[in-house]
Design an enzyme around this catalytic site. Structure first.
Site, PDB file in Angstrom:
ATOM      1  N   ASP A 169       0.855  -1.195   0.000  1.00 57.28           N
ATOM      2  CA  ASP A 169       0.000   0.000   0.000  1.00 57.28           C
ATOM      3  C   ASP A 169       0.888   1.242   0.000  1.00 57.28           C
ATOM      4  O   ASP A 169       2.109   1.141   0.095  1.00 57.28           O
ATOM      5  CB  ASP A 169      -0.942  -0.004   1.224  1.00 57.28           C
ATOM      6  CG  ASP A 169      -0.183   0.124   2.537  1.00 57.28           C
ATOM      7  OD1 ASP A 169       0.877  -0.515   2.670  1.00 57.28           O
ATOM      8  OD2 ASP A 169      -0.623   0.866   3.435  1.00 57.28           O
ATOM      9  N   HIS A 487       1.452  -8.827  -3.542  1.00 61.03           N
ATOM     10  CA  HIS A 487       0.444  -7.805  -3.237  1.00 61.03           C
ATOM     11  C   HIS A 487       1.188  -6.475  -3.115  1.00 61.03           C
ATOM     12  O   HIS A 487       1.563  -6.039  -2.024  1.00 61.03           O
ATOM     13  CB  HIS A 487      -0.269  -8.164  -1.926  1.00 61.03           C
ATOM     14  CG  HIS A 487      -1.402  -7.243  -1.579  1.00 61.03           C
ATOM     15  ND1 HIS A 487      -2.698  -7.485  -1.953  1.00 61.03           N
ATOM     16  CD2 HIS A 487      -1.434  -6.074  -0.898  1.00 61.03           C
ATOM     17  CE1 HIS A 487      -3.478  -6.516  -1.511  1.00 61.03           C
ATOM     18  NE2 HIS A 487      -2.733  -5.632  -0.864  1.00 61.03           N
ATOM     19  N   ASP A 533       1.286 -17.511  -3.871  1.00 63.49           N
ATOM     20  CA  ASP A 533       1.760 -16.406  -4.717  1.00 63.49           C
ATOM     21  C   ASP A 533       0.576 -15.846  -5.496  1.00 63.49           C
ATOM     22  O   ASP A 533       0.437 -16.055  -6.697  1.00 63.49           O
ATOM     23  CB  ASP A 533       2.860 -16.924  -5.663  1.00 63.49           C
ATOM     24  CG  ASP A 533       3.398 -15.811  -6.555  1.00 63.49           C
ATOM     25  OD1 ASP A 533       3.183 -14.617  -6.225  1.00 63.49           O
ATOM     26  OD2 ASP A 533       4.032 -16.130  -7.586  1.00 63.49           O
ATOM     27  N   GLU A 542       2.270  -9.960   0.552  1.00 58.84           N
ATOM     28  CA  GLU A 542       2.582  -8.533   0.440  1.00 58.84           C
ATOM     29  C   GLU A 542       4.083  -8.355   0.685  1.00 58.84           C
ATOM     30  O   GLU A 542       4.778  -9.299   1.084  1.00 58.84           O
ATOM     31  CB  GLU A 542       1.769  -7.719   1.461  1.00 58.84           C
ATOM     32  CG  GLU A 542       1.909  -6.213   1.272  1.00 58.84           C
ATOM     33  CD  GLU A 542       0.845  -5.371   2.005  1.00 58.84           C
ATOM     34  OE1 GLU A 542      -0.043  -5.956   2.650  1.00 58.84           O
ATOM     35  OE2 GLU A 542       0.927  -4.135   1.903  1.00 58.84           O
TER      36      GLU A 542
HETATM   37  O1  9MR Z   1      -3.743  -3.561   0.298  1.00 61.77           O
HETATM   38  C1  9MR Z   1      -3.926  -3.603   1.701  1.00 61.77           C
HETATM   39  C2  9MR Z   1      -2.666  -4.097   2.372  1.00 61.77           C
HETATM   40  O2  9MR Z   1      -1.612  -3.204   2.159  1.00 61.77           O
HETATM   41  C3  9MR Z   1      -2.899  -4.331   3.844  1.00 61.77           C
HETATM   42  O3  9MR Z   1      -1.780  -4.989   4.415  1.00 61.77           O
HETATM   43  C4  9MR Z   1      -4.142  -5.166   4.060  1.00 61.77           C
HETATM   44  C5  9MR Z   1      -4.472  -5.333   5.523  1.00 61.77           C
HETATM   45  O4  9MR Z   1      -4.675  -4.114   6.137  1.00 61.77           O
HETATM   46  O5  9MR Z   1      -5.254  -4.618   3.416  1.00 61.77           O
HETATM   47  C6  9MR Z   1      -5.095  -4.492   2.017  1.00 61.77           C
HETATM   48  O6  9MR Z   1      -6.229  -3.920   1.490  1.00 61.77           O
HETATM   49  C7  9MR Z   1      -7.351  -4.757   1.358  1.00 61.77           C
HETATM   50  C8  9MR Z   1      -8.383  -4.417   2.423  1.00 61.77           C
HETATM   51  O7  9MR Z   1      -7.902  -4.662   3.705  1.00 61.77           O
HETATM   52  C9  9MR Z   1      -9.645  -5.182   2.194  1.00 61.77           C
HETATM   53  N1  9MR Z   1     -10.142  -4.938   0.871  1.00 61.77           N
HETATM   54  C10 9MR Z   1      -9.199  -5.317  -0.180  1.00 61.77           C
HETATM   55  C11 9MR Z   1      -7.940  -4.513  -0.043  1.00 61.77           C
HETATM   56  C12 9MR Z   1      -6.960  -4.835  -1.146  1.00 61.77           C
HETATM   57  O8  9MR Z   1      -6.734  -6.199  -1.243  1.00 61.77           O
HETATM   58  O1  9MR Z   2       3.185  -6.380   9.301  1.00 61.45           O
HETATM   59  C1  9MR Z   2       1.945  -6.103   9.936  1.00 61.45           C
HETATM   60  C2  9MR Z   2       1.489  -7.334  10.658  1.00 61.45           C
HETATM   61  O2  9MR Z   2       2.381  -7.648  11.701  1.00 61.45           O
HETATM   62  C3  9MR Z   2       0.085  -7.137  11.197  1.00 61.45           C
HETATM   63  O3  9MR Z   2      -0.368  -8.357  11.753  1.00 61.45           O
HETATM   64  C4  9MR Z   2      -0.827  -6.687  10.076  1.00 61.45           C
HETATM   65  C5  9MR Z   2      -2.253  -6.433  10.511  1.00 61.45           C
HETATM   66  O4  9MR Z   2      -2.309  -5.404  11.427  1.00 61.45           O
HETATM   67  O5  9MR Z   2      -0.328  -5.497   9.498  1.00 61.45           O
HETATM   68  C6  9MR Z   2       0.925  -5.657   8.902  1.00 61.45           C
HETATM   69  O6  9MR Z   2       1.329  -4.445   8.406  1.00 61.45           O
HETATM   70  C7  9MR Z   2       0.677  -3.958   7.240  1.00 61.45           C
HETATM   71  C8  9MR Z   2       0.214  -2.558   7.560  1.00 61.45           C
HETATM   72  O7  9MR Z   2      -0.806  -2.601   8.517  1.00 61.45           O
HETATM   73  C9  9MR Z   2      -0.238  -1.813   6.328  1.00 61.45           C
HETATM   74  N1  9MR Z   2       0.736  -1.852   5.295  1.00 61.45           N
HETATM   75  C10 9MR Z   2       1.091  -3.212   4.921  1.00 61.45           C
HETATM   76  C11 9MR Z   2       1.676  -3.925   6.103  1.00 61.45           C
HETATM   77  C12 9MR Z   2       2.205  -5.307   5.721  1.00 61.45           C
HETATM   78  O8  9MR Z   2       1.178  -6.168   5.345  1.00 61.45           O
END
Ligand code: 9MR
Ligand code: 9MR
Ligand code: ZN
Length: 671
Positions: A169, A487, A533, A542
């Site tokens: 993100d 991702h 993947d 991600e």
């Molecule tokens: O793309 C988002 C990712 O960076 C975060 O780690 C993740 C959890 O917070 O959320 C992803 O976004 C998703 C969202 O939580 C739910 N709707 C779909 C989004 C894209 O896959």
């Molecule tokens: O790395 C983070 C992981 O430890 C947490 O369990 C998760 C949900 O809170 O979030 C991860 O961090 C995400 C962040 O919230 C948004 N950007 C993407 C990060 C990696 O997925």
């Protein structure tokens, strides 16, 4: 577990694992340990050269693990450490071939370079030019960063461009930035020689500052903008909702600075104090700015002894759904800030706070992670400690480090793939768990010189580069079989088939924190197999800056080799903590010099680690004549002038002490 469940999962395991010979797809250092894992019975394995298929090594496969707890696989182990010839190979066992790999001294250099470059690709707010970014070039994004969110007590706009996108993100989160920057700076501080390249094709390459420090500074400059005038630091800067899968420059709309948090503030203080030490030799003004920011953040923490916001730390306000990096306990962050500020200033009050928190939190018994930076704090206290350090506490930390390294060896022995992730520990970002433990082992190795620590650390690198149940390198663009669908928004939106290279994916996540994982796996899936993947699996596929940072440190550490000889014999390497040069001129003063009445000579030395240092002058009877240094110094080159107007001709000694080592040299004063 009932019998039906066992049957089902055995079938799905076999079905999803066509390849059965597991190696590091990048390769092996000639002198290092080399192991191959094979699933399925076979007596022997054969190492073949890629170019002519000639068999160059044959070894026996021994049963190693029956029903490995993390993978449910039965694994056989072969050892080809004896093969040291530089070449490209693959391994055949029964009907299966491994992916190809190299044996070479510089085998990991490319992985190091690419993983550091991965940070460059995350840069926000500036153009990524074709000359640096190739086909991944794009124009600058998020130039409107950012406005104060209505949930803060501030209004309006503050210029807070720059920094790195956190992950797949486009958000920018201070807590995660903190541990990521600190890990990169740690690499430079402890392994200065290995991380000083200035030619890695960053925009700043060739500017006389190591590229690693240029890249880290890009984030630090942004972090500085996140500090409020009262010292507290805003928790994050994001849009209210995650963007779609568009290029960052097409992600428009407002982005906001959210509330202050004490975890963000303490991490900020720690990183700024560390930056003050590391950048001092390159840019003293910048170092001063960082130190002042750290002290101001510390003041905020003192004024707010309880967690901010109280009582559970940062939470998204209604209407916001981006990442939280929520953490209900800020004591390890405060411990860390105290350790870094103590190392930077030597001020006793920081040590007092450090000891207080250390007593309640305990010593080293785990690796660091974004919500838990205790070990970062202890490593700094151990390795960067100034004069006034409580030696008893320091010794206890040292022993806790070695005890923990021993525990890691036991965990390695219990794991089919020699990975330091125990069943139950395959959390979101599990690959970074293995690499952060590798860092702990690397530092344990540096201090105790136990080769098994080195080997076990290297095993973690092998795991992320292919020696795992997925037979996959978890780093994009590295190895024959690596993630194609991370991702990662730019990798999806840029129209280039291959994902942005050099990025480590999170890896198996047994807690199945996304719908994609839940659709494919369930509680009966062996924990290490919960990876896919697929672009939708944000909880296993991600990428993130705090996962890439330990990759950079580990890759760079193992990538280093002796450029002069091309030979690397890691087991005989004694890491020096400093180098002391012969004084100049010597004898002194130089004959005919205009300064003969006030004879002076220069003593130069390089410190490979920051820390408390003394430089003293003695006469032939061992009497102390002068103290030239008695302070905490940063890693880098230093020099002091010794003026000896009052002294008689004769032999004198100068002695440098740093990092628990001392060395002296002779000098001759001839009036
Ligand atoms: O793309 C988002 C990712 O960076 C975060 O780690 C993740 C959890 O917070 O959320 C992803 O976004 C998703 C969202 O939580 C739910 N709707 C779909 C989004 C894209 O896959
Ligand atoms: O790395 C983070 C992981 O430890 C947490 O369990 C998760 C949900 O809170 O979030 C991860 O961090 C995400 C962040 O919230 C948004 N950007 C993407 C990060 C990696 O997925
Ligand atoms: Zn951006």
């Amino acid at each position: 577990m009932n019998l039906a469940a066992i049957v089902v999962f055995t079938i799905s395991v076999t079905a999803s694992l066509p390849a059965q010979v597991f190696v590091d797809q990048v390769g092996y250092l000639p002198k290092a340990q080399k192991l191959v894992l094979v699933a399925g019975a076979s007596d022997s394995f054969y190492v073949h050269k890629v170019n002519n298929s000639e068999t160059v090594f044959r070894g026996k496969l021994n049963l190693w693990k029956t029903n490995d707890p993390s993978t449910a696989m039965t694994l056989y182990l072969g050892d080809f450490t004896g093969l040291e010839t530089r070449d490209e190979y693959f391994i055949r066992a029964g009907a299966f071939d491994s992916y190809r790999f190299m044996i070479a001294d510089s085998v990991y250099f490319n992985a190091y370079k690419k993983s550091l470059k991965g940070f460059y690709f995350q840069r926000c707010g500036s153009d990524l030019l074709q000359v640096h970014a190739g086909e991944y070039a794009h124009s600058r994004c998020h130039i409107g960063d950012g406005f104060y969110h209505t949930s803060t007590d501030t209004n309006g706009f503050v210029l807070a461009r720059g920094g790195w996108h956190d992950a797949g993100d486009y958000g920018k989160y201070v807590v995660n930035a903190g541990i990521s920057v600190a890990t990169l700076l740690m690499a430079y501080e402890y392994f200065t020689q290995q991380f000083n390249q200035d030619n890695l094709n960053l925009p700043e390459s060739g500017n006389g500052v190591p590229d690693l420090l240029d890249e880290a500074r890009y984030e630090i400059e942004w972090l500085l903008t996140m500090q409020h005038s009262h010292g507290g630091v805003h928790h994050k800067l994001t849009s209210e909702q995650f963007s779609g899968f568009v290029m960052p420059q097409h992600h428009t709309g407002l982005r906001y600075l959210y509330e202050i948090s004490s975890t963000a503030t303490a991490d900020f203080a720690a990183v700024m104090a560390r930056a003050a030490r590391v950048y001092q030799p390159f840019d003293a003004d910048f170092a001063q700015t960082c130190l002042a920011a750290a002290e101001k953040a510390w003041q905020f923490l003192l004024n707010n002894p309880f967690i901010v916001p109280f009582p559970d730390g940062f939470k998204n306000p209604t209407g916001t759904a981006t990442g939280e990096y929520g953490d209900g306990d800020d004591s390890d962050e405060r411990l860390w800030a105290a350790a870094e500020l103590f190392a930077a200033t030597g001020d006793e009050s920081y040590q007092t706070t450090f000891s207080l928190f250390a007593e309640s939190l305990g010593l080293i018994d785990r690796a660091m992670s974004w919500p838990d930076v205790k070990t970062m704090a202890h490593l700094t206290f151990l390795l960067g400690a100034p004069a006034s350090t409580d030696q008893n506490l320091r010794d206890r930390i040292y022993h806790s480090l070695l005890d923990y390294c021993e525990e890691l060896l036991r965990i390695r022995g219990a794991s089919g793939f020699h990975v330091l992730i125990e069943p139950g520990e395959y959390y979101w970002g599990s690959n970074s768990i293995a690499l952060n433990k590798a860092i702990v082992l690397i530092l344990g190795y540096q201090l105790a010189k136990k080769p098994s620590y080195y080997d076990a650390a290297l095993d973690q690198f092998h795991y992320v580069l292919g020696a795992n149940a997925h037979n996959m390198s978890f780093v994009t663009g590295i190895g024959s079989n690596s993630p194609r669908h991370p991702h990662h928004r730019p990798s999806v939106a840029d129209g280039v088939e291959a994902p942005v290279p050099g990025l480590l994916v999170g890896g198996p996540n047994q807690y199945l924190n996304d719908p994609e994982l839940r659709a494919r796996f369930d509680a009966s899936t062996p924990p290490a197999l919960t990876y896919v993947d697929d672009v939708d699996s944000y909880a296993s596929n991600e990428i993130a800056i705090n996962w890439n940072a330990p990759l950079v440190l580990v890759a760079g550490f193992f990538a280093s080799f002796d450029i002069a000889t091309g030979v690397r014999d890691y087991k005989s390497e004694i890491p020096e903590t400093f180098r002391l040069y012969q004084n100049y001129p010597n004898p002194f003063p130089r004959r005919g010099s205009a300064w003969a009445d006030n004879p002076s000579t220069t003593i130069a030395f390089d410190l490979y680690r920051s820390g408390f240092t003394t430089l003293k002058i003695y006469d032939v009877l061992g009497r102390e004549i002068a103290t030239l240094v008695a302070e905490s110094l940063t890693a880098g080159s230093h020099a002091r002038v010794f003026e000896s107007a009052q002294l008689a001709s004769g032999v004198y000694f100068y002695e440098l002490q740093a990092g628990g080592f001392r060395k002296h040299r002779r000098m001759l004063l001839l009036r």
